[in-house]
Design a protein around this motif. Structure first.
Motif, PDB file in Angstrom:
ATOM      1  N   ASP A  55       0.868  -1.180   0.000  1.00  0.00           N
ATOM      2  CA  ASP A  55       0.000   0.000   0.000  1.00  0.00           C
ATOM      3  C   ASP A  55       0.905   1.229   0.000  1.00  0.00           C
ATOM      4  OD1 ASP A  55      -2.168   1.696   0.182  1.00  0.00           O
ATOM      5  OD2 ASP A  55      -2.357   1.493   2.348  1.00  0.00           O
ATOM      6  N   HIS A  57       0.175   4.417   1.538  1.00  0.00           N
ATOM      7  CA  HIS A  57       0.137   5.092   2.834  1.00  0.00           C
ATOM      8  C   HIS A  57       0.101   4.065   3.960  1.00  0.00           C
ATOM      9  CE1 HIS A  57      -0.480   9.072   1.091  1.00  0.00           C
ATOM     10  NE2 HIS A  57      -1.297   8.495   0.235  1.00  0.00           N
ATOM     11  N   ILE A  62       4.958   7.024   4.263  1.00  0.00           N
ATOM     12  CA  ILE A  62       4.728   6.595   2.896  1.00  0.00           C
ATOM     13  C   ILE A  62       5.622   5.403   2.588  1.00  0.00           C
ATOM     14  CG2 ILE A  62       4.716   7.335   0.482  1.00  0.00           C
ATOM     15  CD1 ILE A  62       2.733   8.817   2.216  1.00  0.00           C
ATOM     16  N   THR A  80      -3.156   0.836  -4.439  1.00  0.00           N
ATOM     17  CA  THR A  80      -3.099   2.272  -4.193  1.00  0.00           C
ATOM     18  C   THR A  80      -4.293   3.026  -4.737  1.00  0.00           C
ATOM     19  OG1 THR A  80      -1.762   4.259  -4.650  1.00  0.00           O
ATOM     20  CG2 THR A  80      -1.763   2.550  -6.313  1.00  0.00           C
ATOM     21  N   TYR A  82      -3.454   6.239  -5.399  1.00  0.00           N
ATOM     22  CA  TYR A  82      -2.573   7.386  -5.662  1.00  0.00           C
ATOM     23  C   TYR A  82      -2.991   8.114  -6.930  1.00  0.00           C
ATOM     24  CZ  TYR A  82       1.826   9.606  -4.296  1.00  0.00           C
ATOM     25  OH  TYR A  82       2.771  10.470  -3.830  1.00  0.00           O
ATOM     26  N   LYS A 186      -9.787  13.339   2.826  1.00  0.00           N
ATOM     27  CA  LYS A 186      -8.918  12.610   3.742  1.00  0.00           C
ATOM     28  C   LYS A 186      -7.579  13.336   3.874  1.00  0.00           C
ATOM     29  CE  LYS A 186     -10.853   8.098   2.474  1.00  0.00           C
ATOM     30  NZ  LYS A 186     -10.539   6.749   1.943  1.00  0.00           N
ATOM     31  N   GLU A 188      -4.734  11.991   3.774  1.00  0.00           N
ATOM     32  CA  GLU A 188      -3.822  11.441   2.779  1.00  0.00           C
ATOM     33  C   GLU A 188      -3.945  12.187   1.450  1.00  0.00           C
ATOM     34  OE1 GLU A 188      -5.733   9.661   4.743  1.00  0.00           O
ATOM     35  OE2 GLU A 188      -4.242   8.596   5.959  1.00  0.00           O
ATOM     36  N   ASP A 189      -5.186  12.517   1.063  1.00  0.00           N
ATOM     37  CA  ASP A 189      -5.403  13.245  -0.188  1.00  0.00           C
ATOM     38  C   ASP A 189      -4.881  14.670  -0.084  1.00  0.00           C
ATOM     39  OD1 ASP A 189      -6.668  10.994  -1.218  1.00  0.00           O
ATOM     40  OD2 ASP A 189      -8.630  11.632  -0.487  1.00  0.00           O
ATOM     41  N   GLU A 191      -2.461  15.707   1.774  1.00  0.00           N
ATOM     42  CA  GLU A 191      -0.993  15.653   1.760  1.00  0.00           C
ATOM     43  C   GLU A 191      -0.458  15.722   0.333  1.00  0.00           C
ATOM     44  OE1 GLU A 191       2.617  12.626   3.144  1.00  0.00           O
ATOM     45  OE2 GLU A 191       0.523  12.025   3.311  1.00  0.00           O
ATOM     46  N   ARG A 201       4.151  15.924   6.656  1.00  0.00           N
ATOM     47  CA  ARG A 201       3.246  14.982   7.331  1.00  0.00           C
ATOM     48  C   ARG A 201       3.960  14.450   8.573  1.00  0.00           C
ATOM     49  NH1 ARG A 201      -1.067  11.578   5.695  1.00  0.00           N
ATOM     50  NH2 ARG A 201      -1.999  10.760   7.595  1.00  0.00           N
ATOM     51  N   ARG A 204       0.078  10.449  11.598  1.00  0.00           N
ATOM     52  CA  ARG A 204      -1.216  10.156  10.983  1.00  0.00           C
ATOM     53  C   ARG A 204      -2.258  11.236  11.266  1.00  0.00           C
ATOM     54  NH1 ARG A 204      -3.316   4.131  11.432  1.00  0.00           N
ATOM     55  NH2 ARG A 204      -4.424   4.863   9.592  1.00  0.00           N
TER      56      ARG A 204
END
Length: 251
Positions: A55, A57, A62, A80, A82, A186, A188-189, A191, A201, A204
């Motif tokens: 994965d 994340h 990463i 992913t 991504y 999210k 993650e998005d 970032e 980052r 979490r």
């Protein structure tokens, strides 16, 4: 065939294990690892893994960071969500990938491709090319977020944001003037949307802007406490794995 799954979402890991068993009953999942540090430790030791599912994340960073720290000598299939530039890079460099949610048919095709070649992809070298493509093509970053104030939507400049955090599952942006805004999406998005020269980052729960950082405080076991202004409700603890990256980024 023995495989390892690098995935920090338990449900996603269990789903992949199930799909693998359905695709090929000879596949044995040797281990599921949810962190960068755990993955580095795993590949630092002798193992009999033939294929790895990564994965992007993970719980402490990463997964690309793994390839900077240890030589991965088995083929890798990425699972992913991504963005398009990374996907393009995977194609250019002949690295298999599966978009989440994973489709059983696509998984079988990826496995068939691996079985037909049995070729070890020089992953570490390929990632240098991936990063070059990402840095070359993705020149623009998010400059504003549309946020709601009462019954009005207003543009919030990224330059006004000190840090992003998660509060009870909701992403919040904290501005330098101590105001709090709810951000759709999210962490993650977000970032990926931000300029990595300006935002880091930390863990979490936090993405921090460089100008918001007051200092770094030494913590136990090689960890750091990241002190920012405005002060958040909880301490921002940076893991031992990410601490060197933070120091390098700040320099």
């Amino acid at each position: 065939m023995k495989v390892v799954i690098i995935e920090d979402e338990k449900t996603a890991a269990e789903n992949l294990k199930y799909l693998l068993s359905e695709a090929d009953s000879s596949i044995q999942v040797d281990k599921v690892i949810d962190t960068v540090s755990g993955t580095v430790d795993f590949f630092s030791k002798e193992n009999n893994i033939e294929l790895a599912f990564f994965d992007i994340h993970l719980a402490d960073g990463i997964s690309f960071e793994v390839f900077d720290k240890v030589q991965v000598t088995v083929p890798v299939i990425f699972t992913t969500a991504y963005d398009e530039y990374a996907i393009k890079a995977f194609k250019v460099n002949s690295i298999d990938y599966l978009l989440k949610p994973i489709d059983e048919g696509e998984l079988k095709e990826a496995l068939d491709k691996y079985k037909s070649t049995r070729q070890i992809v020089p992953v570490n070298e390929q990632f240098q090319k991936i990063f070059q493509i990402l840095n070359t093509e993705k020149k623009s970053y998010k400059s504003t977020y549309l946020v709601q104030q009462r019954d009005t939507l207003i543009p919030l400049p990224v330059d006004d944001i000190a840090y992003f955090t998660i509060d009870t599952g909701i992403v919040k942006a904290i501005s330098f003037d101590r105001k709090t805004y709810t951000i759709d999406g999210k962490l993650e998005d977000i970032e990926i949307e931000l300029n990595p020269n300006q935002f880091f980052r930390a863990n979490r729960q936090f993405i921090v802007r460089r100008e918001a950082i007051e200092n770094l405080q030494l913590y136990f076991n090689g960890k750091l406490i990241l002190n920012v202004e405005p002060k958040p409700k909880e301490q921002i603890v940076v893991s031992k794995v990410k601490a060197p990256q933070l120091k390098k980024w700040m320099n």
